[in-house]
Design an enzyme around this catalytic site. Structure first.
Site, mmCIF file in Angstrom:
data_model
loop_
_atom_site.group_PDB
_atom_site.id
_atom_site.type_symbol
_atom_site.label_atom_id
_atom_site.label_comp_id
_atom_site.label_asym_id
_atom_site.label_seq_id
_atom_site.Cartn_x
_atom_site.Cartn_y
_atom_site.Cartn_z
ATOM 1 N N LYS A 142 -62.844 -33.830 28.114
ATOM 2 C CA LYS A 142 -64.278 -34.072 28.091
ATOM 3 C C LYS A 142 -64.434 -35.520 27.684
ATOM 4 O O LYS A 142 -65.350 -36.276 28.320
ATOM 5 C CB LYS A 142 -64.948 -33.089 27.107
ATOM 6 C CG LYS A 142 -66.257 -33.195 27.353
ATOM 7 C CD LYS A 142 -67.121 -32.013 26.789
ATOM 8 C CE LYS A 142 -68.541 -32.287 26.987
ATOM 9 N NZ LYS A 142 -69.475 -31.408 26.463
ATOM 10 N N HIS A 196 -71.296 -17.553 26.199
ATOM 11 C CA HIS A 196 -71.294 -18.580 27.270
ATOM 12 C C HIS A 196 -70.102 -18.597 27.886
ATOM 13 O O HIS A 196 -69.933 -18.797 29.238
ATOM 14 C CB HIS A 196 -71.926 -19.755 26.692
ATOM 15 C CG HIS A 196 -71.844 -20.937 27.509
ATOM 16 N ND1 HIS A 196 -72.829 -20.930 28.610
ATOM 17 C CD2 HIS A 196 -70.930 -21.945 27.978
ATOM 18 C CE1 HIS A 196 -72.354 -22.166 29.374
ATOM 19 N NE2 HIS A 196 -71.431 -22.793 28.703
ATOM 20 N N HIS A 222 -74.435 -19.813 34.734
ATOM 21 C CA HIS A 222 -75.602 -19.774 34.156
ATOM 22 C C HIS A 222 -76.566 -18.791 34.850
ATOM 23 O O HIS A 222 -77.280 -18.067 34.113
ATOM 24 C CB HIS A 222 -76.300 -21.187 34.624
ATOM 25 C CG HIS A 222 -76.115 -22.111 33.449
ATOM 26 N ND1 HIS A 222 -76.312 -23.408 33.664
ATOM 27 C CD2 HIS A 222 -75.648 -21.887 32.256
ATOM 28 C CE1 HIS A 222 -75.777 -24.238 32.634
ATOM 29 N NE2 HIS A 222 -75.461 -23.346 31.759
ATOM 30 N N LYS A 269 -74.909 -34.627 23.970
ATOM 31 C CA LYS A 269 -75.874 -33.580 24.411
ATOM 32 C C LYS A 269 -76.578 -32.905 23.331
ATOM 33 O O LYS A 269 -75.865 -32.083 22.799
ATOM 34 C CB LYS A 269 -75.437 -32.720 25.417
ATOM 35 C CG LYS A 269 -75.448 -33.358 27.017
ATOM 36 C CD LYS A 269 -75.174 -32.149 27.865
ATOM 37 C CE LYS A 269 -74.974 -32.916 29.457
ATOM 38 N NZ LYS A 269 -74.701 -31.631 30.305
ATOM 39 N N GLU A 278 -63.240 -22.509 28.002
ATOM 40 C CA GLU A 278 -63.793 -24.011 28.197
ATOM 41 C C GLU A 278 -62.245 -24.798 28.309
ATOM 42 O O GLU A 278 -62.230 -25.792 28.980
ATOM 43 C CB GLU A 278 -64.518 -24.656 26.999
ATOM 44 C CG GLU A 278 -65.796 -24.236 26.885
ATOM 45 C CD GLU A 278 -66.825 -24.661 28.239
ATOM 46 O OE1 GLU A 278 -66.495 -25.650 28.562
ATOM 47 O OE2 GLU A 278 -67.728 -23.887 28.623
ATOM 48 N N ASN A 333 -69.301 -28.937 34.884
ATOM 49 C CA ASN A 333 -70.324 -27.957 35.291
ATOM 50 C C ASN A 333 -69.363 -26.873 36.139
ATOM 51 O O ASN A 333 -69.877 -25.956 36.588
ATOM 52 C CB ASN A 333 -71.431 -28.336 36.096
ATOM 53 C CG ASN A 333 -72.347 -29.162 35.126
ATOM 54 O OD1 ASN A 333 -72.375 -28.941 33.846
ATOM 55 N ND2 ASN A 333 -73.132 -29.956 35.717
ATOM 56 N N ARG A 393 -69.300 -36.747 35.683
ATOM 57 C CA ARG A 393 -69.533 -35.758 34.386
ATOM 58 C C ARG A 393 -69.935 -34.354 35.146
ATOM 59 O O ARG A 393 -69.593 -33.379 34.408
ATOM 60 C CB ARG A 393 -70.502 -36.123 33.445
ATOM 61 C CG ARG A 393 -70.727 -35.409 32.253
ATOM 62 C CD ARG A 393 -71.351 -36.441 31.303
ATOM 63 N NE ARG A 393 -71.678 -35.281 30.009
ATOM 64 C CZ ARG A 393 -72.159 -35.763 29.011
ATOM 65 N NH1 ARG A 393 -72.517 -37.112 28.842
ATOM 66 N NH2 ARG A 393 -72.555 -34.789 28.014
ATOM 67 N N HIS A 398 -70.285 -23.123 35.978
ATOM 68 C CA HIS A 398 -71.514 -22.955 35.609
ATOM 69 C C HIS A 398 -72.547 -22.580 36.258
ATOM 70 O O HIS A 398 -73.660 -21.824 36.015
ATOM 71 C CB HIS A 398 -72.027 -24.334 34.963
ATOM 72 C CG HIS A 398 -71.306 -24.591 33.336
ATOM 73 N ND1 HIS A 398 -69.891 -24.509 33.569
ATOM 74 C CD2 HIS A 398 -71.646 -24.745 32.324
ATOM 75 C CE1 HIS A 398 -69.646 -24.831 32.093
ATOM 76 N NE2 HIS A 398 -70.655 -24.873 31.454
ATOM 77 N N ARG A 457 -87.531 -40.796 14.590
ATOM 78 C CA ARG A 457 -87.241 -41.325 16.057
ATOM 79 C C ARG A 457 -85.644 -41.793 15.977
ATOM 80 O O ARG A 457 -85.159 -42.569 16.399
ATOM 81 C CB ARG A 457 -87.682 -42.702 16.007
ATOM 82 C CG ARG A 457 -89.238 -42.449 16.379
ATOM 83 C CD ARG A 457 -89.889 -43.728 17.123
ATOM 84 N NE ARG A 457 -91.267 -43.491 16.911
ATOM 85 C CZ ARG A 457 -91.983 -44.262 15.787
ATOM 86 N NH1 ARG A 457 -91.332 -44.991 14.975
ATOM 87 N NH2 ARG A 457 -93.445 -43.834 15.981
ATOM 88 N N GLU A 476 -74.147 -38.395 33.077
ATOM 89 C CA GLU A 476 -73.967 -37.193 34.324
ATOM 90 C C GLU A 476 -74.426 -37.604 35.576
ATOM 91 O O GLU A 476 -74.893 -36.791 36.348
ATOM 92 C CB GLU A 476 -74.609 -35.814 33.738
ATOM 93 C CG GLU A 476 -74.090 -34.494 34.338
ATOM 94 C CD GLU A 476 -74.953 -33.370 33.613
ATOM 95 O OE1 GLU A 476 -75.678 -32.721 34.315
ATOM 96 O OE2 GLU A 476 -74.596 -33.286 32.577
#
Lengths: 380, 380
Positions: free
Chosen positions: A230, A268, A255, A146, A188, A248, A244, A251, A124, A240
C-alpha cells in the site's frame, strides 16, 4: 520489527510493524516525531475505545512519563459521525488542548478514521500518530492519510487527507482479536497479493495455518508485505488519481454488499472478499487472468474464509454500485487483476457484466457450500 | 479590475477585485478553473444566505448555462457549526454531488468559512470558489485558505486550510451593505495599512469621504491594497508560523472583547478596531511608535468609526485573552506596530501591560466622547 517508509508529496513518515511496540511507545514517538524537537508535547491525547483501553491501556501508558489524556469513542460504525468528532473536539478544548498537542489514535479502523479526522480539523490540524489494533487497520486504514466519518447517506462522505507522524503496528495486540476479525482483515492482504505481490500470494497459500494460528513471525511478514504494497502505491499516487485506484480491487461490489446490507451483516474485509470473487469472475471472462489463475485466487480467498453466506438480489447489488462515490462523473471505473500480482483499471465494465459477476458471486455464497472448498473453472 | 496573485507552497490562485464580476462569473470561473479543462463541471453548487440570494441571485445566475444548485445557510454566527456543515453535505449528496463538483461560497465571512470548510471535507475535498459579498470577507477571510466553524467553547476551533480556485470580489455588491458593516470591514484595511502599507494609511486618511461614500474607484483601491497586503504575507508564510502572525494585530484584545460580549454586541471589525486602539497604547508605551504616530493611527481608526461604546471590566478582558487559541503553549504573542507600515511580534507582553491597555481603550469607549474626535498623546 520491519520499517516501511511512506513518502508522498505532502508527507514522509515511517510505519513500524513488529512485536513489543506498545510498551515502548513514548520513546519511539519522540524519535519519530521530528516536529517536537525530540520531546513529546505538553499535552498528549489518546483516542481509543473502552474495550481496547480495558485490555491494553496499562501497557499503552507505561512508557509515558505523564499518562496521556484518554478520550473514548464507543465501538461501532454508528459512532463514526461528525457529532462524535465535535464531542471529542470539545473534550480536548476543555482539557486544555492547543495547536501543539498530539493525538494518538489507538484502536481499529473506526478509531483511526475518526482520530485522524479529529486531528485534521482540530484547530485546523494537529499532529497525530496511529497505533492500529486490528489486522485490517494495521495493513489498510493507517497508511494513505485518508481520514473521515460517515453521513446517513453513505460511508466516508466527509473527511480529509491527513498523514500521521508515524504508525506503530504491534503484532502482539492482535492476540485479543476475534478469529472472524483476523480473517476479514487478512482479505486485505489477499487483495495486496493479487494486485501487486505475487510472492505474498504464494506465502499466504503456503503458510495459511501459521498465519491463522497467529504465529508472530508469519503475521509480521504478511502485515509488513501488505503495508509495503500500500505504501508503494500511495507513494506514487497520493490523491488517488490513477494508480491508487487499484487499491479498490473488490470494492465495487464489496461496497454494494455493505450498502444493501446496511453495513450490519458483514465485516468490511468479508464484503471485499466477496467483491474480489465477483471481480475475478469478470477478469476471467475478459481474459485478463486465465481460468486456472481465477481458480487459484478464488481458492486463496476461501482459504481465509469462510466468508458469511449472503441472500441478496443481484440486480439490487448492481444498482447499489452506481452510488459509489469512487465513480467520477458517472464513469464506472473497475479494477481487474492482470495475471497474479498485477492489476489495472478499466472504464467500460457494463451493467450486464456486473450483473453476471454478482450472480456468480451469490451462487458461491450458498450456505450449503462447504467452507474452504476448492473451486474449478472451465477454461474459456 | 485588479488582479492579485496568491502563491503559497500548497496553492496558487488569483483574487480579482473590481466592478461587474458577478454578472460574468461563469466564464471567469472557467478561465480560472484550470482543473476543469476550461469547462465548468456537471454540477455546480452555490452556498449563500437567503438575504444575499434574494438581492443578487438573479445577477449571480445569469452567466451560467445551467443554474447552480443553491444551498442556504441562515445568517448569523450561531449557524457556523459542524451541524450546519453536515446538513449541507447531506443536501449535496442528495442533489448528486461527486468529487468533481464545484462549490461557490457566495456571501459574507461566515458563508465563506463554512463553504470553504464544506468544500475541504466533502468527499475529502472538492474545489471551490469564493465570491465574498461583504467588505470584510473581500479583504480578509477569502484570502489565506483558512476555513472552519465554531464550537460552543470558542470560534474557529475546528477547520481546515483549503485554498479556493479563485476569489471574485465584486465592488458592486457592497452597495447593499449597511454603513455599519462597511465601516467595520474598513478596520481590516486600517489594520493592513498600519502593519504593512504606509501608502494605504495615507490614502485612507486623505480619501475617507469618497471611501465611506462607496466611490467604486476608491473602494477598489482600498480593497485591492488590503488583499495585496494579506496575499503578500500569506505567500511567504502559509501556515502562520511567523510572519503571518502580524495579521493578528488588534486581535488579542479584539477577541477578548468578542468573547466577553459573547459575539453579540460588536461586529468583528469593530472589536478589532478597539483591539488596535489598545495595542497602539502598548506600542507607544514600549516606544515602537512615537506618541504622534500613535495619535495619527488612533485617529485613523476613529475616522472610520464611530466604534460602538463598551461597558466592560478591564480585568475580565485580560483574563479572556488567556484562552486565545493563538497562544502556543501558554506564551502570549502580541503584535506591535513599528512606526507606520511595519509590525513585529513580541512574546513578553505582561498581564499588567494588557490591563493598562484595556483600561486606556475602555476610557476611549465612553459614550460621551464625540465620534471622529482627535486624540492627542503626550510624548513619553
Amino acid at each position: 520489527m520491519q520499517t516501511i517508509r511512506v513518502d508522498t508529496p505532502s508527507a514522509r513518515y515511517e510505519v513500524y510493524a513488529g512485536s513489543g511496540l506498545l510498551a515502548t511507545l513514548a520513546p519511539r514517538i519522540e524519535r519519530a516525531g521530528i516536529i517536537f524537537g525530540g520531546r513529546l508535547p505538553r499535552r498528549v491525547f489518546v483516542l481509543t475505545s473502552p474495550e481496547i483501553w480495558a485490555l491494553w491501556g496499562e501497557t499503552f501508558s507505561q512508557s509515558f512519563a505523564q499518562s496521556p489524556i484518554a478520550l473514548f469513542l464507543p465501538s461501532g460504525e454508528k459512532h463514526k459521525t461528525l457529532a462524535s468528532v465535535e464531542k471529542l473536539a470539545r473534550q480536548m478544548i476543555v482539557a486544555g488542548a492547543d495547536r501543539g498537542s498530539l493525538l494518538i489514535a489507538f484502536g481499529g479502523g473506526i478509531v483511526g478514521d475518526v482520530g485522524g479526522f479529529l486531528a485534521a480539523i482540530f484547530m485546523r490540524g494537529i499532529p497525530y500518530v496511529q497505533v492500529p489494533t486490528t489486522f485490517l487497520a494495521q495493513v489498510d486504514s493507517s497508511v494513505g492519510g485518508k481520514t473521515g466519518v460517515n453521513l446517513p447517506e453513505g460511508k466516508n462522505l466527509v473527511g480529509s487527507f491527513h498523514h500521521p507522524l508515524a504508525v506503530f503496528a504491534d503484532i502482539g495486540v492482535l492476540g485479543t482479536l476475534s478469529g472472524r476479525e483476523l480473517r476479514a482483515g487478512l482479505m486485505e492482504s489477499v487483495k495486496a497479493g493479487i494486485i501487486r505481490d505475487r510472492a505474498l500470494v504464494r506465502f499466504m497459500e503456503e503458510n495459511f495455518e501459521a498465519i491463522l494460528a497467529r504465529d508472530p513471525k508469519a503475521l509480521e511478514k504478511v502485515i509488513a508485505a501488505s503495508i509495503r504494497m500500500k505504501a508503494g502505491v500511495v507513494n506514487r499516487d497520493e490523491r488517488e488519481s490513477g494508480l491508487r485506484m487499484i487499491l479498490n480491487f473488490g470494492h465495487t461490489l464489496g461496497h454494494a454488499i455493505e450498502q444493501v446490507t446496511r453495513y450490519k451483516v458483514l465485516l468490511h474485509g468479508e464484503a471485499v472478499g466477496w467483491g474480489m470473487v465477483a471481480a475475478l469472475h469478470i477478469a476471467h471472462l475478459r481474459g485478463t487472468i486465465t481460468a486456472s489463475q481465477a481458480d487459484r485466487l478464488e481458492n486463496l480467498i476461501h482459504l481465509y474464509g469462510p466468508l458469511p453466506a449472503l441472500k441478496l438480489n443481484a440486480a439490487k447489488l448492481v444498482a447499489a454500485t452506481g452510488a459509489d462515490k469512487k465513480n467520477i462523473g458517472g464513469v464506472r471505473r473497475f479494477v481487474l487483476p492482470v495475471g497474479i500480482g498485477d492489476a489495472g483499471v478499466v472504464e467500460d465494465v457494463s451493467a450486464n457484466e456486473l450483473l453476471d459477476a454478482a450472480k456468480y458471486m451469490l451462487a458461491q455464497t450458498a450456505p450449503d457450500r462447504a467452507p474452504n472448498r476448492t473451486v474449478e473453472r472451465k477454461a474459456r
